[in-house]
Design a protein around this motif. Sequence first.
Motif, PDB file in Angstrom:
ATOM      1  N   UNK A 242       2.183 -39.792  31.320  1.00 13.73           N
ATOM      2  CA  UNK A 242       2.096 -38.494  30.665  1.00 13.73           C
ATOM      3  C   UNK A 242       3.069 -37.485  31.274  1.00 13.73           C
ATOM      4  N   UNK A 243       3.743 -37.870  32.349  1.00 12.39           N
ATOM      5  CA  UNK A 243       4.713 -36.991  32.988  1.00 12.39           C
ATOM      6  C   UNK A 243       5.836 -36.651  32.015  1.00 12.39           C
ATOM      7  N   UNK A 244       6.061 -35.353  31.820  1.00 13.11           N
ATOM      8  CA  UNK A 244       7.064 -34.895  30.863  1.00 13.11           C
ATOM      9  C   UNK A 244       7.113 -33.374  30.896  1.00 13.11           C
ATOM     10  N   UNK A 245       8.114 -32.838  30.224  1.00 14.60           N
ATOM     11  CA  UNK A 245       8.108 -31.413  29.905  1.00 14.60           C
ATOM     12  C   UNK A 245       7.388 -31.270  28.560  1.00 14.60           C
ATOM     13  N   UNK A 246       6.400 -30.398  28.530  1.00  7.45           N
ATOM     14  CA  UNK A 246       5.596 -30.189  27.328  1.00  7.45           C
ATOM     15  C   UNK A 246       6.040 -28.903  26.640  1.00  7.45           C
ATOM     16  N   UNK A 247       6.255 -29.014  25.337  1.00 10.19           N
ATOM     17  CA  UNK A 247       6.731 -27.895  24.532  1.00 10.19           C
ATOM     18  C   UNK A 247       5.738 -27.596  23.416  1.00 10.19           C
ATOM     19  N   UNK A 248       5.568 -26.326  23.103  1.00 16.61           N
ATOM     20  CA  UNK A 248       4.820 -26.009  21.895  1.00 16.61           C
ATOM     21  C   UNK A 248       5.800 -25.561  20.816  1.00 16.61           C
ATOM     22  N   UNK A 249       5.370 -25.771  19.598  1.00 20.53           N
ATOM     23  CA  UNK A 249       6.179 -25.430  18.439  1.00 20.53           C
ATOM     24  C   UNK A 249       5.302 -24.733  17.420  1.00 20.53           C
ATOM     25  N   UNK A 250       5.826 -23.665  16.856  1.00 23.66           N
ATOM     26  CA  UNK A 250       5.147 -22.946  15.781  1.00 23.66           C
ATOM     27  C   UNK A 250       5.878 -23.234  14.477  1.00 23.66           C
ATOM     28  N   UNK A 251       5.141 -23.631  13.475  1.00 22.54           N
ATOM     29  CA  UNK A 251       5.690 -23.821  12.132  1.00 22.54           C
ATOM     30  C   UNK A 251       5.208 -22.648  11.297  1.00 22.54           C
ATOM     31  N   UNK A 252       6.134 -21.746  11.042  1.00 22.74           N
ATOM     32  CA  UNK A 252       5.791 -20.515  10.340  1.00 22.74           C
ATOM     33  C   UNK A 252       5.855 -20.727   8.836  1.00 22.74           C
TER      34      UNK A 252
END
Length: 116
Positions: free
Chosen positions: A89-99
């Motif tokens: 699970x090691x990683x850079x985690x990103x969130x994304x908004x779909x507008x």
Amino acid sequence: QVQLVESGGGLVQAGGSLRLSCAASGRTFSAYAMHWFRQAPGKEREFVAAISRSSSTNYADSVKGRFTISRDNAKNTVYLQMNSLKPEDTAVYYCKAVVAPSYEYWGQGTQVTVSS
């Protein structure tokens, strides 16, 4: 324009838990579909979880039963509760908004490192 700021990453031992947060700007957060992605070193960015405007959820098979995505529209924040963490699970985690269709915004990412 929507700004997203992730937080909550860190170093944890295998089997541990972390909760990631993604705070969004904007007055219509409740109308956004929100996603979490991750990118491990040398790998492509991959989908982790998503939550719709109506709070229906979807998960990658690799995290089902371990991760939970949720949202608090009053706080303009989406969360990713991660339990039973594994080294993979090691990683850079990103969130994304779909507008809207073709209107997506990404955060800067937060590092999650799981030690064995």
